[in-house]
Design a protein around this motif. Structure first.
Motif, PDB file in Angstrom:
ATOM      1  N   THR A  72       0.773  -0.907   0.381  1.00 46.79           N
ATOM      2  CA  THR A  72      -0.433   0.025  -0.082  1.00 46.79           C
ATOM      3  C   THR A  72       0.779   1.207   0.109  1.00 46.79           C
ATOM      4  O   THR A  72       0.943   1.866  -0.706  1.00 46.79           O
ATOM      5  CB  THR A  72      -1.074  -0.182   0.957  1.00 46.79           C
ATOM      6  OG1 THR A  72      -1.799  -1.345   1.517  1.00 46.79           O
ATOM      7  CG2 THR A  72      -1.809   1.069   1.317  1.00 46.79           C
ATOM      8  N   PHE A  73       1.865   0.868   1.114  1.00 47.53           N
ATOM      9  CA  PHE A  73       2.788   1.868   0.672  1.00 47.53           C
ATOM     10  C   PHE A  73       3.154   2.290   0.217  1.00 47.53           C
ATOM     11  O   PHE A  73       3.967   3.541  -0.712  1.00 47.53           O
ATOM     12  CB  PHE A  73       3.702   2.557   2.346  1.00 47.53           C
ATOM     13  CG  PHE A  73       4.331   3.938   2.775  1.00 47.53           C
ATOM     14  CD1 PHE A  73       3.290   4.801   2.295  1.00 47.53           C
ATOM     15  CD2 PHE A  73       5.922   3.588   2.931  1.00 47.53           C
ATOM     16  CE1 PHE A  73       4.143   6.878   3.191  1.00 47.53           C
ATOM     17  CE2 PHE A  73       6.367   4.806   2.894  1.00 47.53           C
ATOM     18  CZ  PHE A  73       5.528   5.710   3.522  1.00 47.53           C
ATOM     19  N   THR A  74       3.976   1.454  -1.218  1.00 50.23           N
ATOM     20  CA  THR A  74       5.018   1.353  -1.619  1.00 50.23           C
ATOM     21  C   THR A  74       3.892   1.779  -3.078  1.00 50.23           C
ATOM     22  O   THR A  74       4.631   2.986  -3.538  1.00 50.23           O
ATOM     23  CB  THR A  74       5.553  -0.058  -2.415  1.00 50.23           C
ATOM     24  OG1 THR A  74       6.690  -0.286  -1.241  1.00 50.23           O
ATOM     25  CG2 THR A  74       6.198   0.140  -3.246  1.00 50.23           C
ATOM     26  N   GLN A  75       3.019   1.446  -3.240  1.00 44.01           N
ATOM     27  CA  GLN A  75       2.120   1.794  -3.976  1.00 44.01           C
ATOM     28  C   GLN A  75       2.031   3.409  -4.061  1.00 44.01           C
ATOM     29  O   GLN A  75       1.740   4.427  -4.741  1.00 44.01           O
ATOM     30  CB  GLN A  75       0.414   0.559  -4.452  1.00 44.01           C
ATOM     31  CG  GLN A  75       0.018   1.206  -5.670  1.00 44.01           C
ATOM     32  CD  GLN A  75       0.097   1.052  -6.923  1.00 44.01           C
ATOM     33  OE1 GLN A  75       0.750  -0.196  -6.861  1.00 44.01           O
ATOM     34  NE2 GLN A  75       0.143   2.339  -7.890  1.00 44.01           N
ATOM     35  N   TRP A  76       1.368   4.100  -3.111  1.00 41.12           N
ATOM     36  CA  TRP A  76       1.336   5.551  -3.156  1.00 41.12           C
ATOM     37  C   TRP A  76       2.461   6.038  -3.573  1.00 41.12           C
ATOM     38  O   TRP A  76       2.551   6.963  -3.591  1.00 41.12           O
ATOM     39  CB  TRP A  76       1.168   5.789  -1.885  1.00 41.12           C
ATOM     40  CG  TRP A  76       1.028   7.136  -1.159  1.00 41.12           C
ATOM     41  CD1 TRP A  76       0.214   8.196  -1.407  1.00 41.12           C
ATOM     42  CD2 TRP A  76       2.395   8.487  -0.440  1.00 41.12           C
ATOM     43  NE1 TRP A  76       0.546   9.141  -1.420  1.00 41.12           N
ATOM     44  CE2 TRP A  76       1.306   9.274  -0.598  1.00 41.12           C
ATOM     45  CE3 TRP A  76       2.800   8.260   0.798  1.00 41.12           C
ATOM     46  CZ2 TRP A  76       1.895  10.414   0.500  1.00 41.12           C
ATOM     47  CZ3 TRP A  76       2.938   8.806   0.954  1.00 41.12           C
ATOM     48  CH2 TRP A  76       2.867  10.224   1.156  1.00 41.12           C
ATOM     49  N   ILE A  77       4.460   5.814  -3.577  1.00 43.61           N
ATOM     50  CA  ILE A  77       5.285   6.628  -3.576  1.00 43.61           C
ATOM     51  C   ILE A  77       5.202   6.472  -5.210  1.00 43.61           C
ATOM     52  O   ILE A  77       5.162   7.313  -6.061  1.00 43.61           O
ATOM     53  CB  ILE A  77       5.768   5.869  -2.864  1.00 43.61           C
ATOM     54  CG1 ILE A  77       6.305   5.444  -1.217  1.00 43.61           C
ATOM     55  CG2 ILE A  77       7.672   6.436  -3.727  1.00 43.61           C
ATOM     56  CD1 ILE A  77       7.405   4.672  -0.526  1.00 43.61           C
ATOM     57  N   MET A  78       4.556   4.939  -5.873  1.00 43.25           N
ATOM     58  CA  MET A  78       4.559   4.874  -6.997  1.00 43.25           C
ATOM     59  C   MET A  78       3.767   6.037  -7.539  1.00 43.25           C
ATOM     60  O   MET A  78       4.024   7.001  -8.865  1.00 43.25           O
ATOM     61  CB  MET A  78       4.363   3.449  -7.731  1.00 43.25           C
ATOM     62  CG  MET A  78       5.597   2.756  -7.316  1.00 43.25           C
ATOM     63  SD  MET A  78       7.429   2.947  -8.024  1.00 43.25           S
ATOM     64  CE  MET A  78       8.286   3.218  -6.992  1.00 43.25           C
ATOM     65  N   ASP A  79       2.598   5.996  -7.357  1.00 42.96           N
ATOM     66  CA  ASP A  79       1.635   6.728  -7.694  1.00 42.96           C
ATOM     67  C   ASP A  79       1.725   8.442  -7.681  1.00 42.96           C
ATOM     68  O   ASP A  79       1.538   9.514  -8.400  1.00 42.96           O
ATOM     69  CB  ASP A  79       0.062   6.709  -7.025  1.00 42.96           C
ATOM     70  CG  ASP A  79      -0.675   5.364  -6.756  1.00 42.96           C
ATOM     71  OD1 ASP A  79       0.509   4.966  -8.086  1.00 42.96           O
ATOM     72  OD2 ASP A  79      -1.555   5.071  -6.127  1.00 42.96           O
ATOM     73  N   SER A  80       2.954   9.048  -6.226  1.00 48.64           N
ATOM     74  CA  SER A  80       3.127  10.010  -6.528  1.00 48.64           C
ATOM     75  C   SER A  80       4.616  10.665  -7.438  1.00 48.64           C
ATOM     76  O   SER A  80       4.510  11.735  -7.463  1.00 48.64           O
ATOM     77  CB  SER A  80       3.493  10.388  -5.293  1.00 48.64           C
ATOM     78  OG  SER A  80       5.185  10.257  -4.512  1.00 48.64           O
ATOM     79  N   ARG A  81       4.961   9.461  -7.552  1.00 42.82           N
ATOM     80  CA  ARG A  81       5.784   9.689  -9.093  1.00 42.82           C
ATOM     81  C   ARG A  81       5.556   9.546 -10.688  1.00 42.82           C
ATOM     82  O   ARG A  81       6.483  10.123 -11.559  1.00 42.82           O
ATOM     83  CB  ARG A  81       6.551   8.717  -9.333  1.00 42.82           C
ATOM     84  CG  ARG A  81       7.400   9.003  -7.676  1.00 42.82           C
ATOM     85  CD  ARG A  81       8.509   7.727  -6.802  1.00 42.82           C
ATOM     86  NE  ARG A  81      10.100   7.388  -8.126  1.00 42.82           N
ATOM     87  CZ  ARG A  81      10.799   8.512  -8.483  1.00 42.82           C
ATOM     88  NH1 ARG A  81      10.563   9.011  -7.503  1.00 42.82           N
ATOM     89  NH2 ARG A  81      11.510   7.930  -9.690  1.00 42.82           N
TER      90      ARG A  81
END
Length: 142
Positions: A72-81
Motif C-alpha cells: 500500500t505504501f509502495t503504491q502510494w510512492i509510485m503513484d506520486s511519481r
C-alpha cells in the motif's frame, strides 16, 4: 547486554491501519514565521520582543524504509511519481512512535503529505533500505 536494550520504532498508518515499520525518521522541520516587535520602555529605551505566528504551511522529513515494505505504501510512492496521478497523490498519513510491546507512545498526523524524493539502494550490494523525503502541509500530534 543486547537483551537489555529497549527498542522503540516508528510505524506508518494509512487509512487507520499500521502498514509499515520504518528504520528511521529524521530531519523533521516545520517553519514558523515571527515578527520582531520593538516597543519603548517607560524611560524611552527600545525593548525588542518576538511575536510568533502559526507554523507555516509546510514541513519536511526523511523516512528510511526497512525490509518489510508494504504494498500500500509502495503504491502510494509510485503513484506520486506518476505525472498523471501527481495531483491526487497528497495523502494524510500518521507517524506512530511505538514501544517494544507495539503500543503507541506518540502519534503525529501529517496532512497533505507528498513524496518529493525517493532513492532505493542497490540490492546487489546487500542494501535494501530506501530513503523517502516527504513534504507535508501540517503536522499535528494526535
Amino acid at each position: 547486554m543486547e537483551d537489555n536494550v529497549v527498542k522503540h520504532q516508528w510505524k506508518i498508518e494509512l487509512g487507520g491501519r499500521r502498514v509499515e515499520t520504518l528504520k528511521s525518521v529524521t530531519g523533521m522541520a516545520i517553519d514558523q514565521e515571527y515578527v520582531e516587535l520593538v516597543q519603548n520602555s517607560p524611560d524611552g529605551k527600545p525593548v525588542p520582543d518576538l511575536v510568533l505566528g502559526a507554523p507555516s504551511s509546510f514541513g519536511n522529513l526523511t523516512l528510511t524504509r526497512a525490509m518489510d515494505k508494504s504494498d500500500t505504501f509502495t503504491q502510494w510512492i509510485m503513484d506520486s511519481r506518476n505525472p498523471t496521478k501527481i495531483e491526487d497523490s497528497a495523502e494524510d498519513i500518521v507517524l506512530v512512535y511505538v514501544n517494544p510491546q507495539n503500543g503507541a507512545e506518540k502519534k503525529f498526523q501529517l496532512t497533505g503529505a507528498r513524496p518529493t524524493s525517493w532513492s532505493a539502494q542497490d540490492l546487489t550490494a546487500g542494501q535494501a533500505d530506501e530513503t523517502l523525503e516527504l513534504k507535508f502541509v501540517s503536522c499535528d500530534p494526535i
